[in-house]
Enzyme design. Structure first.
Site, PDB file in Angstrom:
ATOM      1  N   LYS A 196     -14.550   6.139 -15.652  1.00  0.00           N
ATOM      2  CA  LYS A 196     -15.488   5.176 -15.047  1.00  0.00           C
ATOM      3  C   LYS A 196     -14.764   4.364 -13.971  1.00  0.00           C
ATOM      4  CE  LYS A 196     -19.191   2.000 -16.493  1.00  0.00           C
ATOM      5  NZ  LYS A 196     -20.337   2.616 -15.839  1.00  0.00           N
ATOM      6  N   ARG A 242       0.826  -1.209   0.000  1.00  0.00           N
ATOM      7  CA  ARG A 242       0.000   0.000   0.000  1.00  0.00           C
ATOM      8  C   ARG A 242       0.863   1.263   0.000  1.00  0.00           C
ATOM      9  NH1 ARG A 242      -2.495   3.586   3.376  1.00  0.00           N
ATOM     10  NH2 ARG A 242      -4.606   4.186   2.764  1.00  0.00           N
TER      11      ARG A 242
HETATM   12  N1  PLP Z   1     -23.654   7.868 -15.704  1.00  0.00           N
HETATM   13  C1  PLP Z   1     -23.194   7.125 -14.682  1.00  0.00           C
HETATM   14  C2  PLP Z   1     -22.748   7.809 -13.432  1.00  0.00           C
HETATM   15  C3  PLP Z   1     -23.131   5.731 -14.806  1.00  0.00           C
HETATM   16  O1  PLP Z   1     -22.657   4.984 -13.781  1.00  0.00           O
HETATM   17  C4  PLP Z   1     -23.579   5.118 -15.995  1.00  0.00           C
HETATM   18  C5  PLP Z   1     -23.526   3.661 -16.169  1.00  0.00           C
HETATM   19  O2  PLP Z   1     -23.170   2.914 -15.310  1.00  0.00           O
HETATM   20  C6  PLP Z   1     -24.071   5.930 -17.025  1.00  0.00           C
HETATM   21  C7  PLP Z   1     -24.080   7.309 -16.852  1.00  0.00           C
HETATM   22  C8  PLP Z   1     -24.555   5.327 -18.332  1.00  0.00           C
HETATM   23  O3  PLP Z   1     -23.469   4.922 -19.117  1.00  0.00           O
HETATM   24  P1  PLP Z   1     -23.632   3.775 -20.221  1.00  0.00           P
HETATM   25  O4  PLP Z   1     -24.757   4.214 -21.109  1.00  0.00           O
HETATM   26  O5  PLP Z   1     -22.333   3.776 -20.913  1.00  0.00           O
HETATM   27  O6  PLP Z   1     -23.948   2.519 -19.477  1.00  0.00           O
END
Ligand code: PLP
Length: 285
Positions: A148, A100
């Site tokens: 993401k 860590r």
């Molecule tokens: N916005 C957020 C915060 C999300 O977590 C997601 C999908 O998990 C989306 C938008 C929609 O993204 P996608 O259409 O690529 O699944």
């Protein structure tokens, strides 16, 4: 049937697919993910999800030796091994296993890649049939929401707060404007029949379904404005809906208890959902 999970090149029964306590995904949420919907055993919009995975990797200086073709092959193998007809494939990439430290480990540290399938009713979704009630919550997430990552505690808290307020999900609000849903992008159709969704920036995830639905709406000849909207504008909208890989297009029938239109899924959202399903089936891989 016990589920088969992918972990670092191996397909294992889920009980044997384990990750180290020292994995940075576990210790620091130093991890990114993607979710691809599956219909009739085939992947929906998976190239878009792989492209966004590469973008998240680049933003965080993460490495992965597998090509997109190898990722596709792995997804297909998981679908086959788990006899998945409808649901999703979840993929997560972490910066790997190391002592860590806030500093990133050396670039040659092997990442951890896991993926698994999950059954889910997508076409015959009860929520899509009834329409979702949303409650607004302050958007208290970090400011790189375009990446993401697995830092999902705040969206989870916001969803729980929305549920406690009698809604199904949260729409997140920052400086008076809706950013997006807890796990979806947000759209409204104004009384003048203009489709409005927030423009892309680091404030929200660049949804793959959002992009596909905008393009289908353009084909329909709908007027589209990419701009932020307020909760009040949503409350007085003709229709509202959210988009994501597994909810596809799901109508929003109320915001903070205010009914939208008649309080039932609207015709434009229904049409876009039908078109997105058709488009998905036609391009499934
Ligand atoms: N916005 C957020 C915060 C999300 O977590 C997601 C999908 O998990 C989306 C938008 C929609 O993204 P996608 O259409 O690529 O699944």
């Amino acid at each position: 049937m016990t589920r088969t999970v992918y972990i670092n090149g191996q397909y294992l029964p889920e009980a044997q697919a384990t990750v180290s306590v020292f994995d940075r995904g576990f210790l620091m949420a130093d991890a990114i993910y993607e979710v691809c919907a599956v219909l009739e055993g085939k992947l929906i919009d998976c190239q878009g999800h792989f492209t966004r995975l590469r973008r998240s990797m680049a933003e965080l200086s993460m490495n992965l030796e597998l090509s997109d073709d190898a990722l596709l092959e792995m997804h297909r193998t998981l679908i086959e091994k788990n006899a998945l007809d409808e649901g999703l494939v979840y993929l997560q990439l972490t910066r790997g296993v190391v002592d860590r430290d806030f500093a990133y480990p050396p670039e040659d540290t092997p990442p951890t890649l896991v993926a698994f399938t999950q059954d889910k009713a997508i076409v015959e979704s009860a929520l899509a049939k009834r329409g979702a009630r949303v409650a607004t919550q302050p958007d208290l997430r970090w400011h790189r929401r375009d990446i993401k990552t697995t830092q999902l505690l705040y969206p989870s808290m916001a969803k729980m707060a929305a549920k406690a307020a009698g809604a199904d999900d949260a729409w997140l609000v920052e400086e008076g404007y809706v950013t997006e849903g807890s796990s979806s992008n947000a759209f409204i159709l104004t009384q003048d029949n203009v489709l409005v969704t927030r423009e892309l920036s680091t404030d929200l995830l660049h949804g793959i379904t959002r992009a596909a639905v905008i393009s289908l709406a353009e084909d329909e000849g709908l007027a589209i404005e990419l701009r932020a909207f307020t909760p009040d504008e949503a409350k007085s909208a003709r229709e509202a809906f959210m988009t994501s890989a597994t909810s596809m297009v799901t109508s929003v029938i109320s915001v903070d208890g205010h009914l939208i239109g008649s309080g039932a899924p609207g015709p434009v959202a229904d049409k876009l959902r039908a078109h997105y399903l058709e488009h998905s089936r036609a391009h499934a891989m």
